[in-house]
Design a protein around this motif. Sequence first.
Motif, mmCIF file in Angstrom:
data_model
loop_
_atom_site.group_PDB
_atom_site.id
_atom_site.type_symbol
_atom_site.label_atom_id
_atom_site.label_comp_id
_atom_site.label_asym_id
_atom_site.label_seq_id
_atom_site.Cartn_x
_atom_site.Cartn_y
_atom_site.Cartn_z
ATOM 1 N N GLN A 67 -9.787 -15.436 8.003
ATOM 2 C CA GLN A 67 -9.680 -14.052 8.485
ATOM 3 C C GLN A 67 -8.661 -13.261 7.670
ATOM 4 N N ALA A 68 -7.483 -13.856 7.478
ATOM 5 C CA ALA A 68 -6.435 -13.164 6.721
ATOM 6 C C ALA A 68 -6.880 -12.921 5.286
ATOM 7 N N GLY A 69 -7.505 -13.916 4.671
ATOM 8 C CA GLY A 69 -7.929 -13.786 3.274
ATOM 9 C C GLY A 69 -9.000 -12.729 3.092
ATOM 10 N N LEU A 70 -10.002 -12.726 3.960
ATOM 11 C CA LEU A 70 -11.085 -11.744 3.833
ATOM 12 C C LEU A 70 -10.585 -10.320 4.076
ATOM 13 N N ALA A 71 -9.754 -10.147 5.105
ATOM 14 C CA ALA A 71 -9.255 -8.806 5.422
ATOM 15 C C ALA A 71 -8.323 -8.301 4.324
ATOM 16 N N ALA A 72 -7.421 -9.159 3.852
ATOM 17 C CA ALA A 72 -6.500 -8.754 2.784
ATOM 18 C C ALA A 72 -7.264 -8.427 1.501
ATOM 19 N N THR A 73 -8.312 -9.191 1.215
ATOM 20 C CA THR A 73 -9.122 -8.934 0.022
ATOM 21 C C THR A 73 -9.848 -7.601 0.132
ATOM 22 N N ALA A 74 -10.396 -7.304 1.312
ATOM 23 C CA ALA A 74 -11.088 -6.026 1.509
ATOM 24 C C ALA A 74 -10.138 -4.848 1.295
ATOM 25 N N GLY A 213 3.402 -19.147 17.003
ATOM 26 C CA GLY A 213 2.315 -19.974 17.520
ATOM 27 C C GLY A 213 1.054 -19.931 16.687
ATOM 28 N N MET A 214 1.017 -19.101 15.651
ATOM 29 C CA MET A 214 -0.147 -19.011 14.776
ATOM 30 C C MET A 214 0.141 -19.756 13.478
ATOM 31 N N GLU A 215 -0.914 -20.333 12.907
ATOM 32 C CA GLU A 215 -0.768 -21.082 11.670
ATOM 33 C C GLU A 215 -1.939 -20.807 10.745
ATOM 34 N N THR A 216 -1.628 -20.611 9.474
ATOM 35 C CA THR A 216 -2.677 -20.648 8.458
ATOM 36 C C THR A 216 -2.767 -22.097 7.977
ATOM 37 N N LEU A 217 -3.771 -22.390 7.179
ATOM 38 C CA LEU A 217 -3.970 -23.775 6.759
ATOM 39 C C LEU A 217 -2.793 -24.319 5.946
ATOM 40 N N PRO A 218 -2.250 -23.566 4.971
ATOM 41 C CA PRO A 218 -1.077 -24.101 4.258
ATOM 42 C C PRO A 218 0.113 -24.372 5.178
ATOM 43 N N ILE A 219 0.334 -23.499 6.174
ATOM 44 C CA ILE A 219 1.433 -23.720 7.111
ATOM 45 C C ILE A 219 1.164 -24.944 7.978
ATOM 46 N N TRP A 220 -0.099 -25.114 8.386
ATOM 47 C CA TRP A 220 -0.463 -26.298 9.171
ATOM 48 C C TRP A 220 -0.186 -27.566 8.374
ATOM 49 N N ILE A 221 -0.512 -27.566 7.099
ATOM 50 C CA ILE A 221 -0.248 -28.731 6.248
ATOM 51 C C ILE A 221 1.252 -29.016 6.196
ATOM 52 N N TYR A 222 2.041 -27.977 5.991
ATOM 53 C CA TYR A 222 3.491 -28.155 5.902
ATOM 54 C C TYR A 222 4.070 -28.692 7.215
ATOM 55 N N ASN A 223 3.602 -28.165 8.334
ATOM 56 C CA ASN A 223 4.126 -28.577 9.637
ATOM 57 C C ASN A 223 3.736 -30.000 10.014
ATOM 58 N N ASN A 224 2.637 -30.501 9.460
ATOM 59 C CA ASN A 224 2.144 -31.829 9.840
ATOM 60 C C ASN A 224 2.327 -32.882 8.752
ATOM 61 N N LEU A 225 2.952 -32.478 7.646
ATOM 62 C CA LEU A 225 3.050 -33.365 6.487
ATOM 63 C C LEU A 225 3.808 -34.647 6.800
ATOM 64 N N PHE A 226 4.849 -34.574 7.614
ATOM 65 C CA PHE A 226 5.696 -35.737 7.869
ATOM 66 C C PHE A 226 5.456 -36.347 9.249
#
Length: 265
Positions: A67-74, A213-226
Motif C-alpha cells: 500500500q505504501a509503495g503503490l501510493a508513494a509511487t503514484a 503498532g504498524m509494520e512494513t515488511l523490512p521493519i517486520w524483518i528487523y523486529n523478528n530477526l533475533f
Amino acid sequence: MRTSRVLLWTALGLGLAVIYFPLLVVLLNSFNADTTFGWPPSSFTLEWWSRAVSNEGALNALWTSVQAGLAATAIALVLGTMAAFALQRYRFFGRNPVSLLIILPIALPGIVTGIALNNAFRTILGINLGLLTAIIAHATFCIVVVFNNVVARLRRMGGSLEEASMDLGATGFTTFRLVTFPMLRSALLAGGLLAFALSFDEIIVTTFTLGTGMETLPIWIYNNLFRPNQAPIVNVVAAVLIVASTVPVYLAQRLSGDTASGGRL
C-alpha cells in the motif's frame, strides 16, 4: 594490457562476491533445515516457506508495504513529472535552487529526514502518525527518482517533434497525448518501478513516520530477526525481498537502456 585486464576482472569479481555472496547465503538459509543455520547446510527443507506463507504478521506487513509503495509511487509520478516539465521546459529566476531542493531529500541521511518529518507531522501539523504519514514521507524521496528519469528523457527528446505537431494544428493536449507521452512512457515506467522498489525497502524513514503498532515488511524483518522461533521465517521473507527488489530494478534498467539506444516498448 593483459595484466591490467586481469587485475580489473579480479577486482570486479571480488567486488561482486562481497556484495552477492551474503545474499546467496540468505537464499540458501531459507531452505536450511538446521534452525541454527550451521554452514554449510547439512540438509534442506521447504518447511520455513510453508510457515512463511501462513504467517499473519509477515502477510500484514507485506500488505502495508505494498500500500505504501503503490501510493508513494503514484504521488511521485504525478509531482515528479510536473516538476521535471516545469524545470526543463521553462526558464525562471531560482530555477537551479529549486532543482537542488527537489533532489536534496534523496541525498540526506534517512535518520535526519525521518526525525524532521516526525516533528513536522506531530508537532507542527498535529497529525497522528499512520500509514498516510509514511506514504507522504516515502513520496518525498520517490519524487527524486521519477524527476531524474523524466528530466533525462526530456533533455534527449528536445522540442522539435512537439513544435511540429502544434504547427500542424494539434492542440497542446493532443500533442501531449500523441507525441510527448509515448516518448515519455518508458521513462515514467522505469521511474515508477525504481520508486516502488525504493519505498518497499525503506526502513529508517518509515520507523519515524509509521503509526504505532504498524509494520512494513523490512521493519517486520528487523523486529523478528533475533527471535529464535521467527528466524527461519525471516530468512524466507528476506529471500523473497531479494528477488522482489531485483525485478523492478532490472526492468527499469532494461527500459532505460532500450530507450537510450532508440528502442521502443
